[in-house]
Write an enzyme that holds these catalytic residues in place. Structure first.
Site, PDB file in Angstrom:
ATOM      1  N   CYS A  15      -3.342   0.429   6.962  1.00  0.00           N
ATOM      2  CA  CYS A  15      -3.338  -0.183   8.302  1.00  0.00           C
ATOM      3  C   CYS A  15      -4.100   0.702   9.266  1.00  0.00           C
ATOM      4  O   CYS A  15      -4.748   0.212  10.189  1.00  0.00           O
ATOM      5  CB  CYS A  15      -1.931  -0.322   8.843  1.00  0.00           C
ATOM      6  N   THR A  16      -3.993   2.017   9.056  1.00  0.00           N
ATOM      7  CA  THR A  16      -4.589   2.981   9.972  1.00  0.00           C
ATOM      8  C   THR A  16      -5.981   3.436   9.542  1.00  0.00           C
ATOM      9  O   THR A  16      -6.488   4.421  10.062  1.00  0.00           O
ATOM     10  CB  THR A  16      -3.692   4.227  10.064  1.00  0.00           C
ATOM     11  N   ASN A  41       0.799  -1.236   0.000  1.00  0.00           N
ATOM     12  CA  ASN A  41       0.000   0.000   0.000  1.00  0.00           C
ATOM     13  C   ASN A  41       0.832   1.287   0.000  1.00  0.00           C
ATOM     14  O   ASN A  41       0.339   2.331  -0.406  1.00  0.00           O
ATOM     15  CB  ASN A  41      -1.041   0.001   1.121  1.00  0.00           C
ATOM     16  N   ASP A  73      11.590 -16.585   3.254  1.00  0.00           N
ATOM     17  CA  ASP A  73      12.193 -17.120   4.484  1.00  0.00           C
ATOM     18  C   ASP A  73      13.706 -17.059   4.421  1.00  0.00           C
ATOM     19  O   ASP A  73      14.376 -16.835   5.429  1.00  0.00           O
ATOM     20  CB  ASP A  73      11.781 -18.584   4.698  1.00  0.00           C
ATOM     21  N   ARG A  81      -0.732   7.691  10.381  1.00  0.00           N
ATOM     22  CA  ARG A  81       0.650   7.478  10.805  1.00  0.00           C
ATOM     23  C   ARG A  81       1.365   8.823  10.925  1.00  0.00           C
ATOM     24  O   ARG A  81       2.109   9.061  11.850  1.00  0.00           O
ATOM     25  CB  ARG A  81       1.331   6.573   9.785  1.00  0.00           C
ATOM     26  N   GLU A  84       5.072  -3.813  11.818  1.00  0.00           N
ATOM     27  CA  GLU A  84       3.767  -3.167  11.850  1.00  0.00           C
ATOM     28  C   GLU A  84       2.826  -4.013  11.011  1.00  0.00           C
ATOM     29  O   GLU A  84       3.030  -4.172   9.814  1.00  0.00           O
ATOM     30  CB  GLU A  84       3.874  -1.732  11.312  1.00  0.00           C
ATOM     31  N   THR A 132       2.153 -12.345   7.824  1.00  0.00           N
ATOM     32  CA  THR A 132       3.503 -12.845   7.531  1.00  0.00           C
ATOM     33  C   THR A 132       4.475 -12.375   8.606  1.00  0.00           C
ATOM     34  O   THR A 132       5.411 -13.103   8.952  1.00  0.00           O
ATOM     35  CB  THR A 132       4.003 -12.283   6.174  1.00  0.00           C
ATOM     36  N   GLY A 169       1.142  -7.868   6.688  1.00  0.00           N
ATOM     37  CA  GLY A 169       0.096  -8.630   7.382  1.00  0.00           C
ATOM     38  C   GLY A 169       0.654  -9.715   8.282  1.00  0.00           C
ATOM     39  O   GLY A 169       1.744  -9.571   8.855  1.00  0.00           O
ATOM     40  N   LYS A 193      13.492  -5.837   0.116  1.00  0.00           N
ATOM     41  CA  LYS A 193      12.653  -6.815  -0.608  1.00  0.00           C
ATOM     42  C   LYS A 193      11.300  -6.142  -0.779  1.00  0.00           C
ATOM     43  O   LYS A 193      10.496  -6.091   0.141  1.00  0.00           O
ATOM     44  CB  LYS A 193      12.533  -8.112   0.199  1.00  0.00           C
TER      45      LYS A 193
HETATM   46  O1  G3P Z   1      -0.951   0.979   6.078  1.00  0.00           O
HETATM   47  C1  G3P Z   1       0.244   1.549   6.389  1.00  0.00           C
HETATM   48  C2  G3P Z   1       0.201   2.531   7.514  1.00  0.00           C
HETATM   49  O2  G3P Z   1       1.484   2.836   7.881  1.00  0.00           O
HETATM   50  C3  G3P Z   1      -0.687   3.721   7.257  1.00  0.00           C
HETATM   51  O3  G3P Z   1      -0.082   4.917   6.982  1.00  0.00           O
HETATM   52  O4  G3P Z   1      -0.026   7.304   6.393  1.00  0.00           O
HETATM   53  O5  G3P Z   1      -1.968   5.917   5.705  1.00  0.00           O
HETATM   54  O6  G3P Z   1      -1.669   6.499   8.090  1.00  0.00           O
HETATM   55  P1  G3P Z   1      -0.982   6.244   6.792  1.00  0.00           P
END
Ligand code: G3P
Length: 478
Positions: free
Chosen positions: A287-288, A158, A219, A440, A253, A237, A235, A181
């Site tokens: 994520c946020t 993302n 791995d 973030r 994270e 992983t 995720g 990576k």
């Molecule tokens: O999904 C990744 C996370 O770090 C979100 O960042 O800037 O969208 O709050 P942001």
């Protein structure tokens, strides 16, 4: 065409000896867009050796020179924003303007990291012995921060550029070498970003970027004895990595189920605009993102109406047209999201809009009257689908938030600052935002998750510190 993007090692662009490639599917067209090298384990070994050797010299390169290189890379990155953003549009269907913003934000992050590094790494500590019982003032302890060695960075799809540089820049300013990576979706954007670092003239082998199949080199990379630190965003992983990794510092994270708690005295227009921004920007693939709304029953109807009205203004379509809602990253992701929607439907959630999907494109959807027996009350859709749970007390909201296995961020809307602080203290998440959606940034703020949301803390300062170790020298007077 048939071009296969090369990987980056030893200061050069290379073809893999595997002769194989990995194909990147455009989420919008669902047709192959790019190809990258499928690197081998042997190639990873070589990268690790070069990284180790280059790091030794880099650690002795003056801090101000390391910063100069990073400032140069930041400037070049910004110059190349259009071509990098184009890759983000094609690989991960990020809306065109957001794609440019990601690159510019990345340049700013690199510069800020260089400045912050110069300040915090330019300071050490002097301790004297006579404060501890039984000691004379006969020992002087000099301590400063030294690099860890080779940092392995694994960013998610993302933010393939921004969440790569948020690992690369702190690693480099602190005197580490860096192996990247990139995620498969986003790999070509990452390779373009690496080219900017290449142009900035970093020493050979200090930075490398290996692409390939997770099954072949995943791995192998994370368990490689040459790696001294792993910084991962993604995720589940990450949970597997943290179990397999050696005795090295980990920064992880791993997603969230960020709750938005709405009290009766909240500014309802502010709440609605933040729910839409927080829940649906980049089609919920953050994520946020706001992933569950916990609203007091007495204002729930009003909130749902206002959110629906704001959602109606969202444009749905292609990232090239800079639509608000764009196709989600893959067909399997779209299928997963659909599974959560169907489960909620069977269990009686109220659909505020009609559910609609074409290929990977899912129209934004608000689900009202969601109950805890529905999967979407707990699981992370990573798509433009947001559940509303009506609560009859603030405690019920806090309880739902804390019952999650995630603990990234959360937010609370109220005009009563005292209540807001008490609720923030009670929420088991790394960050709580008062009267705004989770996020973030700004990128120097600490960023961390509790429970399954992660290990350690990010943000520019914390990442620099995390990628160093304390070294002390004690002078013993006769
Ligand atoms: O999904 C990744 C996370 O770090 C979100 O960042 O800037 O969208 O709050 P942001």
């Amino acid at each position: 065409g048939d071009q296969v993007y090369k990987y980056y090692a030893d200061g050069e662009w290379k073809k893999s000896a595997s002769g194989k490639s990995v194909s990147i599917v455009n989420p919008t067209t669902r047709k192959p867009q790019y190809k990258v090298q499928a690197c081998t384990q042997e190639e990873v070994n070589k990268v690790m050796e070069a990284a180790k050797a280059a790091q030794k010299l880099w650690a002795r390169t003056p801090l101000w020179k390391r910063a100069e290189h990073l400032h140069k890379a930041a400037a070049i990155l910004k110059e190349h924003k259009a071509s990098i953003a184009e890759c983000l549009v094609k690989e991960i269907a990020k809306p065109a303007k957001d794609a440019v913003t990601e690159v510019v934000r990345s340049g700013d992050l690199v510069s800020y990291t260089a400045e912050e590094g110069v300040r915090i790494l330019g300071e050490g500590k002097l301790l004297v012995s006579d404060s501890f019982p039984g000691n004379e003032r006969s020992k002087y302890c000099l301590s400063s921060k030294v690099p860890l060695g080779v940092v392995l960075a694994i960013p998610p799809f993302n933010y393939p550029v921004n969440l790569a540089v948020s690992k690369i820049a702190p690693a480099l300013i602190a005197g580490n070498s860096l192996v990247l990576k990139p995620p498969t979706q986003g790999a070509v954007a990452a390779l373009h970003m690496i080219q900017c670092f290449h142009l900035a003239g970093f020493p050979k082998g200090l930075i490398s970027c290996v692409t390939g199949k997770g099954s072949e080199i995943g791995d192998f990379l994370t368990m490689h004895p040459g790696v001294n630190c792993i910084s991962f965003t993604g995720g589940d992983t990450g949970i597997a990595i943290s179990k397999k990794a050696g005795m090295i510092p980990l920064q992880m994270e791993l997603g969230g189920k960020d709750a938005c708690i709405v009290l009766e005295d909240a500014d309802l227009d502010l709440v609605a605009s933040n729910i839409v921004k927080g829940g649906y920007s980049y089609s919920g693939q953050r994520c946020t993102a706001v992933k569950v709304v916990l609203v007091m029953e007495s204002v729930a109807d009003a909130i749902v109406e206002k959110v629906k009205a704001t959602m109606a203004k969202l444009s749905v379509g292609s990232p090239e047209d800079d639509c608000d809602i764009t196709p989600v990253v893959s067909e399997s992701s779209a299928n997963f999201i659909e599974g959560l929607v169907m489960d909620a439907k069977e269990k009686g959630a109220t659909f505020c809009q009609e559910y609609r999907r074409e290929g990977n494109l899912i129209w934004p959807l608000l689900l009202d009257h969601v109950r805890p027996d529905m999967r979407i009350a707990w699981e992370e859709p990573f798509g433009p689908v947001l559940p509303v749970i009506r609560i009859s007390s603030v405690e019920e909201g806090i309880h739902h938030c804390n019952a999650s296995n995630f603990g990234l961020q959360g937010c609370v809307f109220t005009r009563d600052i005292n209540k807001a602080i008490l609720i923030s203290d009670a929420m088991e998440t790394g960050t709580v935002q008062i009267n705004s959606a989770p996020a973030r940034g700004p990128d120097h703020f600490p960023f961390q998750g509790l429970k399954d949301s992660g290990i350690g803390s990010q943000g520019i300062t914390n990442s620099i510190n995390m990628m160093t170790k304390i070294k002390s020298t004690v002078i013993n007077l006769p």
